[in-house]
Write an enzyme that holds these catalytic residues in place. Structure first.
Site: not given
Length: 245
Positions: A77, A98, A103, A105, A162
């Site tokens: 990230q 992010a 994040s 993710h 998104e």
């Protein structure tokens, strides 16, 4: 009745945790598994992976929709954030990437998907509101997924819309969020109004919020089927499945 002890650590784990710029991820993720044989580097939490593969199989679209990015380590990230700053500038990066540690993710519960076309953008892959992508979006809540960042919620999520980014929250939460058009920030706030004495009832489940206390235990029916998810703030959401008689 059975006694179910809760730990403070439970606040920061589970399918409903809110991860954002104001609520960073605090605990390491466990339970990651590869999405499929042809994508060994695409990892998701095993519950999210099972649900996603079920959804793709129902739609028979594994060749039309491709995974772009799922679980990311902190180092990944950081690199993505730095690269995006250099290549696209701070305004774009602030909208779509992010901060490291903040994040979704990094939870293993989120995945970016794209239509299978040449030159798919890694940060903003094409996922139109038409064809198989629309069919995926419409069916996703039945499998525990929601489009996490939608138009009109930017002031709450601090992330631009998104259409390619899907978050696993589990059923029936995904179905409620979709029906009520609630983002995760709104949904978790709404659930604060439901207690064990007065739960939200949905599809055979009772849902309620339990704020953190020093002596944190639940009293549930013997052999009850339930899940516990923290909100990554100050308590846990309990989903209690009602017995079928």
């Amino acid at each position: 009745m059975m006694t179910v002890p809760l730990r403070k650590a439970d606040i920061f784990q589970g399918d409903l945790i809110l991860v954002s710029a104001t609520h960073p991820l605090l605990y390491p993720i466990v339970g990651l598994t590869p999405l499929a044989g042809q994508f060994p580097d695409i990892l998701l939490h095993f519950r999210a992976r099972r649900a996603l593969m079920g959804l793709l199989d129902v739609l028979s679209c594994t060749n039309e929709i491709v995974p772009v990015s799922a679980y990311r380590t902190q180092a990944e990230q950081v690199q993505i954030y730095r690269d995006c700053l250099l290549e696209r500038g701070p305004d774009y990066t602030g909208q779509f990437v992010a901060l490291p540690g903040c994040s979704e993710h990094q939870t293993g519960l989120a995945i970016d998907l794209g239509e299978n076309i040449p030159g798919l953008d890694f940060i903003a892959p094409s996922f139109p509101d038409s064809g198989i992508c629309r069919a995926f979006r419409q069916l996703a809540p039945q499998f525990g997924f929601v489009q996490r960042y939608t138009t009109g919620k930017e002031h709450l999520t601090c992330i631009a819309a998104e259409p390619w980014h899907f978050r696993y929250v589990g059923c029936p939460h995904s179905e409620i969020m979709s029906r009520e058009r609630l983002c995760l920030e709104e949904y978790l706030q709404w659930l604060r109004g439901f207690s064990q004495a007065h739960p939200l009832r949905e599809n055979g489940a009772q849902i309620f919020f339990v704020p953190y206390t020093k002596d944190w235990v639940l009293q549930l029916p013997d052999d009850a089927e339930y899940t516990v998810s923290g909100n990554n703030q100050d308590g846990c959401v309990i989903t209690l499945w009602e017995a079928v008689t």
